[in-house]
Scaffold this active site. Structure first.
Site, PDB file in Angstrom:
ATOM      1  N   LYS A  33       0.826  -1.229   0.000  1.00 14.27           N
ATOM      2  CA  LYS A  33       0.000   0.000   0.000  1.00 14.27           C
ATOM      3  C   LYS A  33       0.848   1.262   0.000  1.00 14.27           C
ATOM      4  O   LYS A  33       0.694   2.139   0.861  1.00 14.27           O
ATOM      5  CB  LYS A  33      -0.960  -0.013   1.189  1.00 14.27           C
ATOM      6  CG  LYS A  33      -1.921  -1.206   1.172  1.00 14.27           C
ATOM      7  CD  LYS A  33      -2.940  -1.121   2.282  1.00 14.27           C
ATOM      8  CE  LYS A  33      -3.868  -2.322   2.320  1.00 14.27           C
ATOM      9  NZ  LYS A  33      -3.229  -3.598   2.697  1.00 14.27           N
TER      10      LYS A  33
HETATM   11  O1  LIG Z   1      -9.112  -3.277   1.501  1.00 12.76           O
HETATM   12  C1  LIG Z   1      -8.241  -4.055   1.904  1.00 12.76           C
HETATM   13  C2  LIG Z   1      -6.968  -4.085   1.391  1.00 12.76           C
HETATM   14  C3  LIG Z   1      -6.080  -5.020   1.830  1.00 12.76           C
HETATM   15  N1  LIG Z   1      -6.428  -5.910   2.787  1.00 12.76           N
HETATM   16  C4  LIG Z   1      -5.414  -6.896   3.211  1.00 12.76           C
HETATM   17  O2  LIG Z   1      -5.871  -8.201   2.888  1.00 12.76           O
HETATM   18  C5  LIG Z   1      -5.549  -9.101   3.950  1.00 12.76           C
HETATM   19  C6  LIG Z   1      -6.835  -9.621   4.555  1.00 12.76           C
HETATM   20  O3  LIG Z   1      -6.579 -10.636   5.478  1.00 12.76           O
HETATM   21  P1  LIG Z   1      -7.745 -11.593   6.052  1.00 12.76           P
HETATM   22  O4  LIG Z   1      -7.032 -12.442   7.049  1.00 12.76           O
HETATM   23  O5  LIG Z   1      -8.291 -12.388   4.902  1.00 12.76           O
HETATM   24  O6  LIG Z   1      -8.761 -10.717   6.677  1.00 12.76           O
HETATM   25  C7  LIG Z   1      -4.690  -8.323   4.935  1.00 12.76           C
HETATM   26  O7  LIG Z   1      -3.340  -8.480   4.561  1.00 12.76           O
HETATM   27  C8  LIG Z   1      -5.114  -6.893   4.696  1.00 12.76           C
HETATM   28  O8  LIG Z   1      -4.102  -5.960   4.985  1.00 12.76           O
HETATM   29  C9  LIG Z   1      -7.688  -5.892   3.301  1.00 12.76           C
HETATM   30  O9  LIG Z   1      -8.058  -6.699   4.175  1.00 12.76           O
HETATM   31  N2  LIG Z   1      -8.580  -4.960   2.841  1.00 12.76           N
END
Ligand SMILES: O=c1ccn([C@@H]2O[C@H](COP(=O)(O)O)[C@@H](O)[C@H]2O)c(=O)[nH]1
Length: 308
Positions: free
Chosen positions: A117
């Protein structure tokens, strides 16, 4: 391979190595999603997950965790998304493990999306782009996530370098967290030119992907649109399909979204969606067979929602 048989639980398919080759990221991702299903698994080595895998919260534990996931899903799903934060928290030794993880993904021919990001003024953006989007850079990935909140055009150095190196980016548009709406739904413009921050980001990606659209291929400037965002796309009047962008959809699994949410959020744009889950699959570990089964189930669910 039939579009109805994602292979996360079966043998690694032949020919995935070099799936990216020198073709543009968007085209390579479309090919990988067609072959293996529209699923991305995140590598998010949370402290709690390391503990539940019986691994120490050290660079060594981090390495065992990350490489086991590559072993479990490499060559079996369309993409893997390491979350930089969980490597950075271990300092330089953690960054070294991230380099090794990205190299391992390259070696098995699985597309990597580095979730960092980044977003900064143009001159600094150029430094970030060189860190992640150049052949031979220690942290080079197939794509990286970008934050557009210094203005979409401030991302130009990354967009240009990604284009030149056949790589991709995913720009935050509608994030999966509930707090995102306060910024991303905000109005811009006035009267007939009224829009929203998110719609303006999507319009920026549509401009960036225009040449790919003319060539009838998926663009390499992707968007992040959370699978948890409910009716936001419709209510903000956003034309996701028109952006010709790969759509990275986090929020599947631990954040509560599943097949029904994927279908509802993306509608006609769903064939461009790469569903993303981290804890939803990682919590099945450390057993390799269990990790593969969880990835296979998630891939089948994404396929049923997005390619029906
Ligand atoms: O809008 C967003 C952008 C990035 N993320 C990232 O995805 C994963 C989600 O992890 P889970 O364990 O599936 O919840 C995490 O690395 C976030 O930083 C997001 O969730 N939403």
């Amino acid at each position: 391979m039939s579009a109805s048989t994602p292979s996360a639980g079966g043998p690694a398919p032949q020919g995935t190595e070099g799936v990216r080759g020198r073709s543009a990221f968007g085209a390579a991702l479309a090919e990988a999603m067609d072959a293996l299903g529209p699923l991305c698994v995140g590598i998010d080595p949370h402290q709690a997950l390391l503990a539940s895998w019986d691994l120490p919260d050290t660079p060594r534990g981090l390495r065992d965790f990350a490489l086991r996931i590559v072993d479990a899903v490499g060559g079996r799903i369309a993409a893997v998304k390491p979350q930089s934060a969980f490597f950075e928290r271990h300092g330089s030794a953690g960054i070294a493990v991230l380099e090794e993880t990205l190299a391992a993904l390259r070696a098995v021919g699985t597309l990597s999306i580095l979730d960092v990001k980044r977003g900064d003024i143009g001159s600094t953006m150029s430094g970030y782009a060189q860190a992640y989007l150049v052949d031979g850079a220690p942290l080079a990935a197939d794509a990286m996530t970008l934050s557009p909140y210094l203005g979409y055009d401030s991302l130009s150095p990354a967009l240009e370098l990604a284009d030149a190196s056949g790589r991709g980016v995913f720009v935050l548009a509608l994030t999966s967290n509930p707090e995102g709406a306060s910024v991303q739904h905000a109005s811009t413009g006035q009267g007939s030119r009224s829009s929203s921050v998110a719609a303006d980001v999507v319009a920026g990606a549509a401009r960036s992907n225009a040449a790919a659209r003319d060539a009838n291929t998926l663009g390499s400037v992707g968007l992040v649109v959370g699978a948890t965002t409910g009716r936001a796309v419709a209510e903000l009047g956003i034309d996701l399909l028109g952006a010709n962008a790969p759509l990275l959809a986090p929020g599947v699994g631990a954040q509560g979204a599943g097949a029904a949410e994927l279908e509802a959020v993306f509608g006609a744009a769903r064939r461009h969606v790469l569903a993303s889950t981290s804890r939803g699959v990682l919590s099945a570990g450390p057993d390799l067979v269990a990790l593969r089964a969880a990835a296979q189930a998630a891939a089948a669910e994404a396929l049923s929602a997005l390619r029906a």
